[in-house]
Design an enzyme around this catalytic site. Structure first.
Site, PDB file in Angstrom:
ATOM      1  N   ASP A  92       0.833  -1.202   0.000  1.00  0.00           N
ATOM      2  CA  ASP A  92       0.000   0.000   0.000  1.00  0.00           C
ATOM      3  C   ASP A  92       0.872   1.257   0.000  1.00  0.00           C
ATOM      4  O   ASP A  92       0.591   2.228  -0.703  1.00  0.00           O
ATOM      5  CB  ASP A  92      -0.900  -0.035   1.250  1.00  0.00           C
ATOM      6  N   HIS A 111      -5.601  -5.707   0.747  1.00  0.00           N
ATOM      7  CA  HIS A 111      -5.608  -4.442   0.007  1.00  0.00           C
ATOM      8  C   HIS A 111      -4.236  -4.190  -0.643  1.00  0.00           C
ATOM      9  O   HIS A 111      -4.141  -3.922  -1.837  1.00  0.00           O
ATOM     10  CB  HIS A 111      -5.967  -3.325   0.998  1.00  0.00           C
ATOM     11  N   HIS A 127      -6.665  -1.092  -8.243  1.00  0.00           N
ATOM     12  CA  HIS A 127      -7.042  -1.907  -7.068  1.00  0.00           C
ATOM     13  C   HIS A 127      -8.564  -1.977  -6.931  1.00  0.00           C
ATOM     14  O   HIS A 127      -9.138  -3.053  -6.760  1.00  0.00           O
ATOM     15  CB  HIS A 127      -6.455  -1.322  -5.781  1.00  0.00           C
ATOM     16  N   HIS A 163      -4.419   2.832  -7.180  1.00  0.00           N
ATOM     17  CA  HIS A 163      -5.592   2.550  -6.348  1.00  0.00           C
ATOM     18  C   HIS A 163      -6.867   2.388  -7.173  1.00  0.00           C
ATOM     19  O   HIS A 163      -7.761   1.637  -6.789  1.00  0.00           O
ATOM     20  CB  HIS A 163      -5.758   3.598  -5.252  1.00  0.00           C
TER      21      HIS A 163
HETATM   22 ZN   LIG Z   1      -4.435   2.022  -0.020  1.00  0.00          ZN
END
Ligand SMILES: [Zn+2]
Length: 378
Positions: free
Chosen positions: A172, A272, A258, A255
């Site tokens: 992340d 995540h 993602h 992101h």
């Molecule tokens: Zn994140």
């Protein structure tokens, strides 16, 4: 000229044994705290938290938490806050509990605090929550008028947690610099609603540098459940620096990809940070980053234990329908991918996703790294 904005939590507390001080930090925020924590985490921290609360004259009231920050989980917490007349809500645990607590604290109009027990994402510091379905599919970002009043992280708990959490946090946090850099290069706005500040950019870059320097020894430290300076550096990078960096430096393609990946059932069961890492590599390909940068990123993230092939997230180049859906979802209007310094279409994302597998496999073979292992969704 657009304004620049920097958001941050009011207080950030990090260190070995910090959990013992939770009561004393909370006392300044309210007199009737509500703790939200799942069974596993609560069993680990209960004694320490209770001792600290008793010392400060605070009562211990705790409710359990499920898997995801769903709209219902948030609404249930709002009800609990009202019925118990709580004036501060505290999430102890992972990113989903923290997201649900922020959203509930905001709706109920009380203070809120994040107490992550692993350094698995940069959710704790921000003034936004990510809301998911019961199945873990991305629904929306919710934005709040202020950040948590307190973020407290006990690094001994991070060291005791499964290593996959720290690895996820590294994934992340690595994205933070790549996305802030892309946002800075273009005209995009950050999650804080302005242009990136130089400060946020510097923090994102510091996070990146600390991770390249210390991620591997920090992972070793967690494997032996010890707190070392390397672990402290990575916890700060994953939690504080990445948090400030993403919120006020800007999210971009990583992101958004993602978020698109959460719709593919094959990716369920992944963290995540694991899915974000595929987003980061896809972004590097999409923006035509220098070859050495892409290759070094593949080598480093392989050593860290993050996925950088479709195989490792349960997909392959044959899953064209899924990859097309990911590309479409990643490029919907309002997604952060439009902060990239050039127009991004679903076609461009689709092609970049298809390129991921062969680049990573070649680099891993050339550099003597292990072949990817297929992820099978639970
Ligand atoms: Zn994140």
């Amino acid at each position: 000229m657009a304004i620049s904005v920097l958001y941050s939590p009011a207080r950030y507390v990090q260190g070995k044994g910090a959990m013992a001080d939770l009561g004393s930090y909370l006392k300044g925020l309210g007199s009737n705290p509500l703790i939200v924590s799942d069974e596993v985490v609560w069993n680990i921290v209960k004694e320490t938290v209770t001792t600290g609360f008793t010392k400060e004259g605070l009562e211990v009231t705790r409710v359990p938490f499920g898997t995801y920050a769903t709209p219902k989980a948030v609404d249930d917490l709002v009800e609990t806050i009202a019925s118990g007349k709580h004036d501060v809500i505290v999430a102890i645990g992972g990113g989903s509990a923290i997201d649900a607590v922020k959203a509930a604290g905001h709706l109920a109009g009380i203070r809120w605090a994040s107490v992550p027990t692993a350094a698995s994402s940069d959710a704790p510091t921000s003034a936004l929550s990510v809301i998911y379905t019961e199945e873990g599919e991305f629904i929306e970002y919710r934005f709040f008028p202020h950040n948590p009043d307190l973020v407290l992280i006990d690094t001994q708990l991070v060291a005791n947690a499964p290593v996959k959490f720290l690895v996820a946090g590294v994934g992340d946090a690595l994205a933070t610099y790549l996305e802030a850099r892309a946002t800075m290069r273009g005209q995009g706005l950050t999650m804080a609603g302005g242009r990136p500040t130089r400060s946020a950019m510097a923090l994102a870059e510091l996070s990146w540098d600390l991770l390249w320097e210390y991620a591997l020894p920090a992972i070793d430290a967690v494997a032996s459940k010890t707190v070392t300076p390397a672990l402290e550096a990575v916890v700060e990078a994953n939690t504080l620096l990445s948090g400030l960096g993403f919120e006020s430096g800007g999210l971009a393609a990583a992101h958004a990809i993602h978020n698109g990946l959460t719709a593919a059932p094959q990716t369920h069961g992944l963290t995540h940070g694991q899915k974000v890492n595929i987003g980061s590599l896809t972004q590097l390909i999409l923006e035509g980053a220098p070859t050495h940068e892409i290759e070094d990123f593949i080598e480093f993230t392989t050593k860290v234990g993050l996925p950088n092939t479709l195989t490792e997230i349960g997909l392959s180049n044959e899953h064209t329908a899924e990859l097309r859906a990911v590309a479409e979802a990643a490029t919907v209007e309002g997604e952060t991918i439009h902060a990239m310094p050039f127009p991004v279409t679903a076609d461009l994302v689709f092609d970049a996703l298809l390129a991921v597998e062969s680049i990573s496999r070649r680099v891993r073979a050339e550099r003597g790294l292990p072949e990817p292992v297929l992820h099978v969704a639970p």
